[in-house]
Design a protein around this motif. Structure first.
Motif, mmCIF file in Angstrom:
data_model
loop_
_atom_site.group_PDB
_atom_site.id
_atom_site.type_symbol
_atom_site.label_atom_id
_atom_site.label_comp_id
_atom_site.label_asym_id
_atom_site.label_seq_id
_atom_site.Cartn_x
_atom_site.Cartn_y
_atom_site.Cartn_z
ATOM 1 N N ALA A 116 0.830 -1.196 0.000
ATOM 2 C CA ALA A 116 0.000 0.000 0.000
ATOM 3 C C ALA A 116 0.871 1.255 0.000
ATOM 4 O O ALA A 116 0.362 2.366 -0.013
ATOM 5 C CB ALA A 116 -0.912 0.009 1.233
ATOM 6 N N ASP A 117 2.175 1.067 -0.006
ATOM 7 C CA ASP A 117 3.136 2.163 0.069
ATOM 8 C C ASP A 117 3.150 2.932 -1.254
ATOM 9 O O ASP A 117 3.683 2.446 -2.253
ATOM 10 C CB ASP A 117 4.515 1.583 0.394
ATOM 11 N N ARG A 118 2.582 4.127 -1.262
ATOM 12 C CA ARG A 118 2.473 4.915 -2.505
ATOM 13 C C ARG A 118 3.839 5.286 -3.063
ATOM 14 O O ARG A 118 4.035 5.298 -4.268
ATOM 15 C CB ARG A 118 1.649 6.167 -2.261
ATOM 16 N N GLY A 119 4.766 5.632 -2.187
ATOM 17 C CA GLY A 119 6.101 5.990 -2.647
ATOM 18 C C GLY A 119 6.786 4.821 -3.332
ATOM 19 O O GLY A 119 7.434 4.983 -4.367
ATOM 20 N N LEU A 120 6.640 3.645 -2.759
ATOM 21 C CA LEU A 120 7.219 2.443 -3.350
ATOM 22 C C LEU A 120 6.540 2.127 -4.678
ATOM 23 O O LEU A 120 7.202 1.801 -5.664
ATOM 24 C CB LEU A 120 7.090 1.270 -2.380
ATOM 25 N N ARG A 121 5.223 2.222 -4.706
ATOM 26 C CA ARG A 121 4.488 1.969 -5.954
ATOM 27 C C ARG A 121 4.971 2.889 -7.071
ATOM 28 O O ARG A 121 5.060 2.482 -8.223
ATOM 29 C CB ARG A 121 2.991 2.161 -5.743
ATOM 30 N N ALA A 122 5.272 4.132 -6.734
ATOM 31 C CA ALA A 122 5.723 5.101 -7.735
ATOM 32 C C ALA A 122 7.118 4.771 -8.275
ATOM 33 O O ALA A 122 7.467 5.210 -9.374
ATOM 34 C CB ALA A 122 5.718 6.505 -7.138
ATOM 35 N N ARG A 123 7.882 3.991 -7.540
ATOM 36 C CA ARG A 123 9.257 3.664 -7.940
ATOM 37 C C ARG A 123 9.351 2.494 -8.908
ATOM 38 O O ARG A 123 10.416 2.260 -9.480
ATOM 39 C CB ARG A 123 10.105 3.346 -6.706
ATOM 40 N N VAL A 124 8.279 1.721 -9.070
ATOM 41 C CA VAL A 124 8.343 0.533 -9.916
ATOM 42 C C VAL A 124 7.282 0.577 -11.021
ATOM 43 O O VAL A 124 6.144 0.972 -10.769
ATOM 44 C CB VAL A 124 8.204 -0.770 -9.098
ATOM 45 N N PRO A 125 7.644 0.171 -12.227
ATOM 46 C CA PRO A 125 6.708 0.228 -13.358
ATOM 47 C C PRO A 125 5.889 -1.051 -13.532
ATOM 48 O O PRO A 125 5.776 -1.584 -14.624
ATOM 49 C CB PRO A 125 7.652 0.430 -14.545
ATOM 50 N N VAL A 126 5.331 -1.554 -12.434
ATOM 51 C CA VAL A 126 4.527 -2.778 -12.502
ATOM 52 C C VAL A 126 3.198 -2.519 -11.804
ATOM 53 O O VAL A 126 3.033 -1.542 -11.078
ATOM 54 C CB VAL A 126 5.247 -3.985 -11.841
ATOM 55 N N SER A 127 2.264 -3.430 -11.995
ATOM 56 C CA SER A 127 0.977 -3.343 -11.296
ATOM 57 C C SER A 127 1.196 -3.506 -9.802
ATOM 58 O O SER A 127 2.134 -4.187 -9.366
ATOM 59 C CB SER A 127 0.043 -4.456 -11.768
ATOM 60 N N SER A 128 0.324 -2.894 -9.015
ATOM 61 C CA SER A 128 0.387 -3.016 -7.566
ATOM 62 C C SER A 128 -0.992 -3.380 -7.037
ATOM 63 O O SER A 128 -1.994 -2.822 -7.484
ATOM 64 C CB SER A 128 0.827 -1.697 -6.929
ATOM 65 N N TRP A 129 -1.002 -4.330 -6.121
ATOM 66 C CA TRP A 129 -2.235 -4.724 -5.443
ATOM 67 C C TRP A 129 -2.024 -4.476 -3.956
ATOM 68 O O TRP A 129 -0.924 -4.672 -3.427
ATOM 69 C CB TRP A 129 -2.562 -6.187 -5.701
ATOM 70 N N GLY A 130 -3.074 -4.103 -3.269
ATOM 71 C CA GLY A 130 -2.976 -3.746 -1.860
ATOM 72 C C GLY A 130 -2.844 -4.939 -0.937
ATOM 73 O O GLY A 130 -3.206 -6.067 -1.290
ATOM 74 N N PRO A 131 -2.339 -4.690 0.266
ATOM 75 C CA PRO A 131 -2.161 -5.774 1.237
ATOM 76 C C PRO A 131 -3.478 -6.387 1.696
ATOM 77 O O PRO A 131 -3.515 -7.561 2.063
ATOM 78 C CB PRO A 131 -1.418 -5.116 2.393
ATOM 79 N N GLY A 132 -4.552 -5.628 1.660
ATOM 80 C CA GLY A 132 -5.851 -6.173 2.066
ATOM 81 C C GLY A 132 -6.273 -7.327 1.175
ATOM 82 O O GLY A 132 -6.842 -8.320 1.651
ATOM 83 N N TRP A 133 -5.984 -7.206 -0.128
ATOM 84 C CA TRP A 133 -6.290 -8.292 -1.062
ATOM 85 C C TRP A 133 -5.562 -9.564 -0.647
ATOM 86 O O TRP A 133 -6.157 -10.633 -0.551
ATOM 87 C CB TRP A 133 -5.902 -7.903 -2.496
ATOM 88 N N LEU A 134 -4.258 -9.442 -0.366
ATOM 89 C CA LEU A 134 -3.469 -10.617 -0.006
ATOM 90 C C LEU A 134 -3.897 -11.175 1.345
ATOM 91 O O LEU A 134 -4.030 -12.391 1.508
ATOM 92 C CB LEU A 134 -1.978 -10.278 0.003
ATOM 93 N N ARG A 135 -4.120 -10.311 2.317
ATOM 94 C CA ARG A 135 -4.536 -10.782 3.643
ATOM 95 C C ARG A 135 -5.846 -11.566 3.548
ATOM 96 O O ARG A 135 -5.990 -12.628 4.137
ATOM 97 C CB ARG A 135 -4.700 -9.608 4.620
ATOM 98 N N THR A 136 -6.805 -11.036 2.805
ATOM 99 C CA THR A 136 -8.092 -11.718 2.628
ATOM 100 C C THR A 136 -7.895 -13.053 1.919
ATOM 101 O O THR A 136 -8.464 -14.071 2.328
ATOM 102 C CB THR A 136 -9.070 -10.826 1.844
ATOM 103 N N LEU A 137 -7.078 -13.052 0.882
ATOM 104 C CA LEU A 137 -6.805 -14.285 0.134
ATOM 105 C C LEU A 137 -6.204 -15.346 1.061
ATOM 106 O O LEU A 137 -6.657 -16.486 1.083
ATOM 107 C CB LEU A 137 -5.855 -14.002 -1.022
#
Length: 152
Positions: A116-137
């Motif tokens: 969910a880290d916006r700064g980290l998401r901005a540093r990489v050119p790939v899709s990002s999914w939030g931790p809530g999705w993974l925790r629920t899964l």
């Protein structure tokens, strides 16, 4: 559920574990071990992405930092299909490096960063999914919630 596109998940362990205030801070290594156990059930599985579309989890990469590194003292594979990187310094820098490494060698799949880290998401050119999705899964795939109370 049928097949779908292939993805490699790169997991920001600190962000995923820290997404739920369940006492993880009292036993960071234990919380990381529980996360790794849950992630170990994903490679080869077909799951739903955040949009409800099927994806096949080809592999998982996860970065442990700080005291969570004690969950796997030597790094490497925690289980088949899960690559663990112990960050010697910045976890974010290690995640960026891992995304770049996997993107360079992945054949016919997609790298997805779980954070969910916006700064980290901005540093990489790939899709990002939030931790809530993974925790629920992970919670749906086991009776032992990831990051839940320690087994002490």
């Amino acid at each position: 559920m049928g097949g779908g596109r292939r993805v490699v998940l790169v997991v920001d362990a600190a962000n995923v574990v820290g997404a739920r205030p369940d006492g993880w801070w009292r036993d960071r290594a234990g919380a990381a071990r529980r996360l790794l156990a849950g992630l170990g059930r994903l490679p080869g599985a077909t799951v739903e992405d955040p949009h409800g579309l099927p994806v096949v989890v080809a592999a998982v990469g996860v970065v442990l930092e700080g005291r969570a590194r004690q969950a796997l003292p030597l790094g490497g594979e925690s289980s088949a299909g899960v690559r663990v990187l112990l960050a010697p310094g910045s976890g974010d820098d290690a995640l960026v490096d891992l995304v770049e490494q996997l993107g360079a060698v992945l054949d016919g799949g997609e790298v997805v960063l779980v954070t969910a880290d916006r700064g980290l998401r901005a540093r990489v050119p790939v899709s990002s999914w939030g931790p809530g999705w993974l925790r629920t899964l992970l919670d749906d795939r086991t009776d032992d919630p990831v990051g839940g109370p320690s087994d002490k």
